[in-house]
Motif scaffolding. Sequence first.
Motif, short mmCIF file in Angstrom:
data_model
loop_
_atom_site.label_atom_id
_atom_site.label_comp_id
_atom_site.label_asym_id
_atom_site.label_seq_id
_atom_site.Cartn_x
_atom_site.Cartn_y
_atom_site.Cartn_z
N UNK A 15 0.85 -1.19 0.00
CA UNK A 15 0.00 0.00 0.00
C UNK A 15 0.89 1.24 0.00
N UNK A 16 1.24 1.67 -1.18
CA UNK A 16 2.10 2.84 -1.32
C UNK A 16 3.38 2.68 -0.52
N UNK A 17 3.76 3.71 0.19
CA UNK A 17 4.93 3.65 1.07
C UNK A 17 4.50 3.58 2.52
N UNK A 18 3.34 2.94 2.75
CA UNK A 18 2.77 2.87 4.09
C UNK A 18 3.04 1.51 4.73
N UNK A 19 2.58 0.44 4.09
CA UNK A 19 2.73 -0.88 4.69
C UNK A 19 2.80 -1.95 3.61
N UNK A 20 3.24 -3.11 4.06
CA UNK A 20 3.25 -4.32 3.23
C UNK A 20 2.42 -5.37 3.95
N UNK A 21 1.69 -6.14 3.18
CA UNK A 21 0.91 -7.23 3.75
C UNK A 21 1.14 -8.49 2.94
N UNK A 22 1.25 -9.61 3.63
CA UNK A 22 1.32 -10.90 2.98
C UNK A 22 0.05 -11.65 3.34
N UNK A 23 -0.70 -12.02 2.32
CA UNK A 23 -1.94 -12.75 2.50
C UNK A 23 -1.72 -14.15 1.92
N UNK A 24 -1.84 -15.16 2.74
CA UNK A 24 -1.67 -16.53 2.30
C UNK A 24 -3.05 -17.10 2.00
N UNK A 25 -3.22 -17.54 0.76
CA UNK A 25 -4.50 -18.06 0.31
C UNK A 25 -4.43 -19.56 0.08
N UNK A 26 -5.50 -20.24 0.38
CA UNK A 26 -5.68 -21.63 -0.01
C UNK A 26 -6.87 -21.62 -0.96
N UNK A 27 -6.57 -21.66 -2.24
CA UNK A 27 -7.61 -21.42 -3.23
C UNK A 27 -7.92 -19.93 -3.18
N UNK A 28 -9.15 -19.58 -2.83
CA UNK A 28 -9.51 -18.18 -2.62
C UNK A 28 -9.86 -17.88 -1.16
N UNK A 29 -9.61 -18.83 -0.28
CA UNK A 29 -9.90 -18.65 1.14
C UNK A 29 -8.63 -18.16 1.84
N UNK A 30 -8.75 -17.09 2.61
CA UNK A 30 -7.60 -16.50 3.30
C UNK A 30 -7.24 -17.36 4.51
N UNK A 31 -5.98 -17.77 4.57
CA UNK A 31 -5.49 -18.61 5.66
C UNK A 31 -4.69 -17.82 6.69
N UNK A 32 -3.89 -16.85 6.25
CA UNK A 32 -2.98 -16.13 7.14
C UNK A 32 -2.75 -14.73 6.59
N UNK A 33 -2.63 -13.77 7.49
CA UNK A 33 -2.34 -12.39 7.11
C UNK A 33 -1.20 -11.88 7.98
N UNK A 34 -0.20 -11.29 7.34
CA UNK A 34 0.91 -10.67 8.04
C UNK A 34 1.03 -9.24 7.56
#
Length: 115
Positions: A15-34
């Motif tokens: 998100x611009x120069x604000x933050x980074x996010x890692x979203x781990x998906x299993x198919x299209x279901x979200x498993x983990x967010x960092x």
Amino acid sequence: MIWWLEALIPLQIHLGRVLKAAVILRGLVIELVTVKGFSENIDDHWSESRYAVFRRIQDHAHCAMLHFYSPTFAELATRSFITWLGSYSNIFSEPCKKCGKFLLNNLPPTYRDFR
């Protein structure tokens, strides 16, 4: 390799120069967010950010992940979560909608409504 590890898809969001996010998906279901700061390494999904504001955003992201969970409408749930996460792009430039302050206890307003 274990069969359920093969289906995990890492998605990195900047998100611009604000933050980074890692979203781990299993198919299209979200498993983990960092969620981490822009200057932090996002590759380690198991460690928390060293900044309190991003740790708080990660806690909110976990709640949002559960709120938007829908295995029957997985595409809509994932799209809604990504849209919700995008609302943090102006976290350091907009005041709180409720009290109008930019900082409260030395943190910007981190809560975003799920609607």
